[in-house]
Design an enzyme around this catalytic site. Structure first.
Site, mmCIF file in Angstrom:
data_model
loop_
_atom_site.group_PDB
_atom_site.id
_atom_site.type_symbol
_atom_site.label_atom_id
_atom_site.label_comp_id
_atom_site.label_asym_id
_atom_site.label_seq_id
_atom_site.Cartn_x
_atom_site.Cartn_y
_atom_site.Cartn_z
ATOM 1 N N GLY A 1 0.837 -1.200 0.000
ATOM 2 C CA GLY A 1 0.000 0.000 0.000
ATOM 3 C C GLY A 1 0.871 1.248 0.000
ATOM 4 O O GLY A 1 1.988 1.247 -0.531
ATOM 5 N N SER A 2 0.392 2.251 0.681
ATOM 6 C CA SER A 2 1.080 3.560 0.630
ATOM 7 C C SER A 2 2.409 3.580 1.359
ATOM 8 O O SER A 2 3.159 4.546 1.255
ATOM 9 C CB SER A 2 0.176 4.643 1.197
ATOM 10 O OG SER A 2 -1.009 4.707 0.443
ATOM 11 N N THR A 3 2.709 2.519 2.136
ATOM 12 C CA THR A 3 4.024 2.501 2.779
ATOM 13 C C THR A 3 5.122 2.412 1.727
ATOM 14 O O THR A 3 6.299 2.585 2.025
ATOM 15 C CB THR A 3 4.165 1.320 3.752
ATOM 16 O OG1 THR A 3 4.036 0.097 3.031
ATOM 17 C CG2 THR A 3 3.110 1.374 4.845
#
Lengths: 631, 381
Positions: free
Chosen positions: A328-330
């Site tokens: 995801g956005s990590t």
């Protein structure tokens, strides 16, 4: 009648004497045969029988060494040994097993689960091994059995060393467990040339550290020359070579921190890996739910086995190393760093975000309707702007992304010192060619690169990979192999064998670029998606939230309540602290936790609070339900 | 006065003893005692019991030795018939122990009728031949055969192969001494020898699973087969033979020394104070100890056969010869099975094995020999 003697003729008497003489000759011949046999046995074959008698008399009894202890970084004992009596049956010496067990149950308590476990062991074992029907007998039970022992040939009380994990299900995935040696273990033992050393051993590490460090923990088996009776009873000891106990494992893991992290999860499923960036030493490795390794030591009973094996929560799966999730956005901080390094972006360069990105006739949406307006690199991370990264991914191209990410160890086993690591997936053109068979599937489409930029698509990494990547970034690009063991200690000499923290790579990154990313990640916790989780923290931390989509809603709006719990998004959070001199870097994953800021960041907050300030949290980490607008 | 009375009493009591026989038996019992002390080292109460057994047995010997052969003769038929009736009773209503029906419970005591047959059968046969001495015809041998066969079959059926063999041997020797034609003896011995030879040669086929031997119990077949190849059952029946053979072989020429036999004292020898006591002796005293024992037995047999040769009536001659040969049969079968040339049948080593019953029977036999010796002149008067 009284005159019979006189009527016996002399001739008759003579014949009788001949017969007596014949009988005497028969006796002589037969005794002669016996003596001949004795000469054969006692003179001709004497050496052979003398050896046989000695072999009978003397038995080499292995003395199983004490298995090494496993201690956390502060010396708390996580795995230890204790001596206890077991009641064991040698199936080959018992005619009717069921009847014998029935009779034993009249003497001692033998529960249905003891029987079931015994039957399971029986199926897996050789016939001549002795198998426990009851473990941990108390003194009273031992005395009761001994008094009746004559009734039970083939049944014995034995003193055995047992493995115990005093903290039960805590840290179970990293400790692993031991169990009875099976055929596969035997192959391993022979492969290592350790066959002689395992004479008398009945346990072998089956998973986790117990498995990885089996040959260090086991020790050197000693031997005792014992005079034994026909019944196998040891009469006296003739000579003794003492065993050398196995090495103790001193971990980098801090059990208290582990406890804080595990409790922070509450009943939720997920994983957490916390690493000391300067060494690669793992401080905590959590996989939830956990299991009780104590149950496995004497062979797990079928009831517990079924409950573990058939649970939809898969408690035996080590999610920290063996399960791969979309980041995801990590993924975004690493994308941004790649852009800087490759010169695709400058920190100040802004884009205008309309709330979507169009490519090849397909619309890639941003979370925030109407977009974030003007977005530079700092804002792209703090507000987690998707459009910025859709475009960036397209600009960088899949193979450049893959090459850059590979330096951080994403998509490859980290080499952590427990087995069972998954590779994860770092997508690239080459990966796709290898992964798929049909030519049309093997081709990489440019449109597939777009969602890679926000950590979706084919991307899948294990929590330990994410934690290691985070630690590498926190450590300014110096990458260490994550490891759980700090050193092995020889118990007798006190000698220590350090697991050297070796930098396996110094990434070619510019410090100014790293500082830009770190600064933006500090912003995430201060004024971005994780603000609420880190409100009032007495240290400066840096982080990035993430949400891994499991369920594509095809443009419909994501309404959490409408989606079944198992189909909810995974919540992720990567972070390090303190920001200027990182002591801890971690990755948190909460399965089906929803948004990263909501479920995962509060867990990281509790872990940081404990590690940096010594603050013990009260209960599980709260869910931040107001943070639902971010990813 | 007193002294004379005591002397007269001693003369009456011990005057019946035959000096050579007494010396031989005394030496044998002393030797046995040394071995028994070692064999029962872990069960000292057995040693006490052995002294009690010895006392009872020697008393029996003294009592029997005072009974003249003429009186023994009158006992022959009743003893045989009572024994036969008891054997039938055992077959019908006997107590079962260890898979065999051997004991008869009389309410106050349990008796083993087969044991008395070891004496009653030769007594009966000797009496029968004596009665028909004037003209012994083939028919008489046939009747003798039936007299012998009845108890032997009943005992073998119990099953008690050891006792059956001993009773059979006792009877066969009476018939042999009575003058059974060599024309019959030679073919019979030859047939026997061929049978045993065939068994040894074809043992592997005959011992295969599922091959039934007519008239032989499974456990008896097993014993014989285990003898042929002890390694076929190293933990079961073969264990006895293997371990006793190891004990004997490891004893060597002079043995390991008294109380120093490892096979004995570490409990590898099964039944080491009873049927397998010869293994204890051979382990601790070696070949030399075994030769000493064999010499004692030969002396006993020689003296017994001399008594038979000098006996004056046919009854006495047959009885003395047969009892002497029972001693031989005991000794040979026991030493043969312990050293592994005969199958394991429950036969004790005479005068050496621990056990009251056998000792009483043997001493009764000894008493009969002494009576025959003592009364050899009285009969003439």
């Amino acid at each position: 009648m009284s005159n019979t003697e006189f009527r016996a003729p002399e001739q008759e008497n003579q014949r009788f004497r001949v017969r007596l003489a014949l009988a005497a000759v028969l006796a002589l011949l037969m005794f002669g045969a016996v003596l001949a046999r004795l000469v054969w046995l006692q003179v001709m074959q004497h050496e052979y029988y003398r050896t046989r008698a000695e072999d009978n008399r003397i038995s080499l009894a292995p003395i199983v060494p004490n298995r090494g202890l496993i201690l956390d970084r502060n010396g708390l004992v996580l795995a230890r040994n204790f001596s206890a009596y077991t009641l064991e049956i040698t199936p080959s010496k018992v005619a009717d097993l069921e009847a014998t067990i029935d009779e034993l149950s009249g003497l001692l308590e033998i529960q249905a689960r003891d029987r079931k476990r015994f039957r399971k062991l029986l199926e897996e074992s050789k016939n001549f091994e002795s198998l426990p029907i009851r473990t941990r007998l108390n003194d009273d039970e031992v005395a009761r059995f001994i008094a009746q022992r004559y009734r039970f040939p083939g049944v014995e009380v034995k003193a055995r060393l047992f493995r115990q994990y005093p903290y039960g299900d805590m840290a179970s995935h990293l400790l692993g467990y031991i169990g009875r040696i099976n055929d596969r273990d035997l192959d391993r033992i022979e492969e290592k040339g350790q066959y002689d050393n395992y004479q008398g051993s009945i346990y072998f590490g089956k998973s986790g550290l117990e498995q990885k460090y089996e040959f260090d923990l086991h020790g050197q088996t000693g031997f005792e020359e014992v005079e034994v009776s026909a019944g196998g009873r040891a009469v006296r000891v003739l000579s003794r070579t003492p065993p050398t106990p196995g090495n103790n494992l001193r971990l980098t893991v801090d059990l208290k921190l582990q406890q804080v992290a595990e409790q922070a999860f509450g009943e939720r499923r997920g994983a957490l890996v916390a690493i000391e960036p300067a060494t690669g030493g793992v401080l905590a490795l959590v996989s939830k739910p956990t299991f009780d390794p104590n149950l496995f030591v004497d062979g797990i009973d079928p009831q517990h086995w079924d409950s573990y094996n058939n649970s939809p929560d898969h408690p035996l799966l080590n999610r920290a190393i063996n399960a791969a999730y979309p980041p995801g956005s990590t993924f975004k901080p690493f994308m941004a760093l790649g852009a800087l390094t490759m010169g695709k972006r400058t920190p100040g360069q802004s884009i205008s975000d309309p709330g979507f990105f169009e490519f090849g006739g397909h619309t890639f949406r941003d979370d925030k309707k109407g977009g974030h307006g003007s977005v530079d690199m700092y804002k792209s991370i703090v507000a987690s702007c998707d459009t910025y990264y859709y475009r960036l991914a397209n600009d960088m191209g899949i193979d450049s992304i893959a090459a850059f990410m590979a330096q951080f160890g994403l998509g490859a086993r980290t080499g952590i010192d427990i087995d069972g690591e998954a590779n994860g997936i770092l997508p690239s053109q080459e990966w796709k060619r290898k992964r798929f068979r049909r030519p049309e599937q093997q081709k990489w489409y440019a449109g597939e690169t777009i969602s890679i930029g926000i950590g979706q698509g084919y991307n899948a990494y294990t929590p330990v990979q994410l934690a290691s990547a985070m630690a590498t970034l926190a450590n300014d690009g110096v990458r260490f192999r994550p490891h759980l063991v700090s050193y092995l200690e020889n118990v007798t000499t006190g000698e220590r064998r350090l697991i050297e923290p070796q930098p396996i790579a110094r990434l070619a990154l510019k410090q100014e670029h790293i500082d830009v990313i770190k600064h933006a990640m500090v912003g995430v916790n201060k004024e971005g998606t994780a603000t609420r989780a880190f409100m009032g923290a007495e240290y400066v931390s840096a982080g990035k939230t993430g949400t891994a989509q499991l369920f594509s809603l095809k443009g419909a709006e994501y309404k959490e309540g409408l989606v079944k719990e198992r189909l909810r998004d995974h919540a992720l959070f990567i972070a390090f602290a303190p920001a200027d001199k990182p002591k801890i870097a971690l990755a948190v994953l909460v399965e089906n936790g929803g948004f990263g800021a909501q479920a995962a960041a509060p867990i990281a907050r509790q872990v940081f609070d404990y590690w940096l300030l010594g603050k013990m949290p009260q209960g599980a980490a709260p869910e931040d339900n107001d943070a639902s607008d971010s990813n | 006065m007193q002294v004379t009375a005591i002397r007269q009493f001693l003369a009456r009591t011990f005057g019946v003893l035959d000096p050579p026989l007494t010396v031989i038996i005394a030496l044998l019992l002393a030797y046995a005692l040394i071995v028994i002390i070692s064999a029962t080292a872990d069960f000292t109460h057995r040693l006490d019991q052995h002294f009690v057994n010895l006392g009872v047995a020697l008393c029996a010997m003294l009592v029997v030795a005072r009974i003249p052969p003429q009186q023994l003769m009158t006992l022959a038929l009743p003893a045989y018939l009572v024994g036969l009736v008891l054997l039938v009773a055992v077959a019908v209503a006997g107590d079962v122990s260890k898979g065999a029906r051997r004991w008869l419970n009389l309410g106050i005591m349990r008796i083993q009728p087969s044991e008395m047959m070891k004496i009653a059968v030769p007594l009966m046969l000797a009496w029968y031949f004596h009665k028909h001495e004037a003209l012994l015809r083939a028919r008489d041998f046939l009747v003798a055969g039936v007299i012998l066969a009845l108890p032997v079959l009943l005992i073998a059926k119990q099953p008690d192969l050891g006792t059956a063999i001993l009773v059979l041997a006792a009877g066969v020797f009476v018939i042999f001494f009575a003058g059974l034609s060599y024309k019959l003896i030679l073919p019979l011995s030859l047939a026997g020898a061929i049978g045993v030879g065939a068994l040894v040669y074809y043992g592997e086929h005959l011992c295969a699973d599922g091959v039934d031997w007519p008239g032989i119990k499974e456990y008896q077949k097993h014993r014989i087969c285990t003898l042929l190849d002890p390694s076929s059952d190293p933990l079961g029946k073969g264990f006895h033979i293997i371990q006793s053979t190891i004990a004997v072989g490891s004893g060597g020429i002079v043995g390991k020394g008294w109380m120093k036999g490892t096979q004995t004292h570490l409990e590898f020898i099964p039944e080491r104070h009873t049927d397998f006591i010869f293994a204890v002796m051979a382990e601790e005293f070696g070949l030399v100890g075994a030769i000493v024992l064999v010499i004692m037995y030969l002396a006993l047999i020689t003296r017994g056969l001399m008594i038979a040769a000098q006996a004056t009536s046919l009854f006495s001659r047959l009885l003395a010869g047969s009892i002497t040969m029972i001693f031989f049969t005991y000794a040979f079968v026991n030493m043969g099975m312990v050293s592994g040339i005969l199958p394991v049948v429950g036969v004790p080593l005479p005068f050496v094995s621990y056990g009251g019953t056998a000792l009483v029977t043997l001493c009764t036999g000894l008493g009969i020999l002494m009576s025959i010796r003592k009364h050899r002149r009285l009969g003439q008067q």
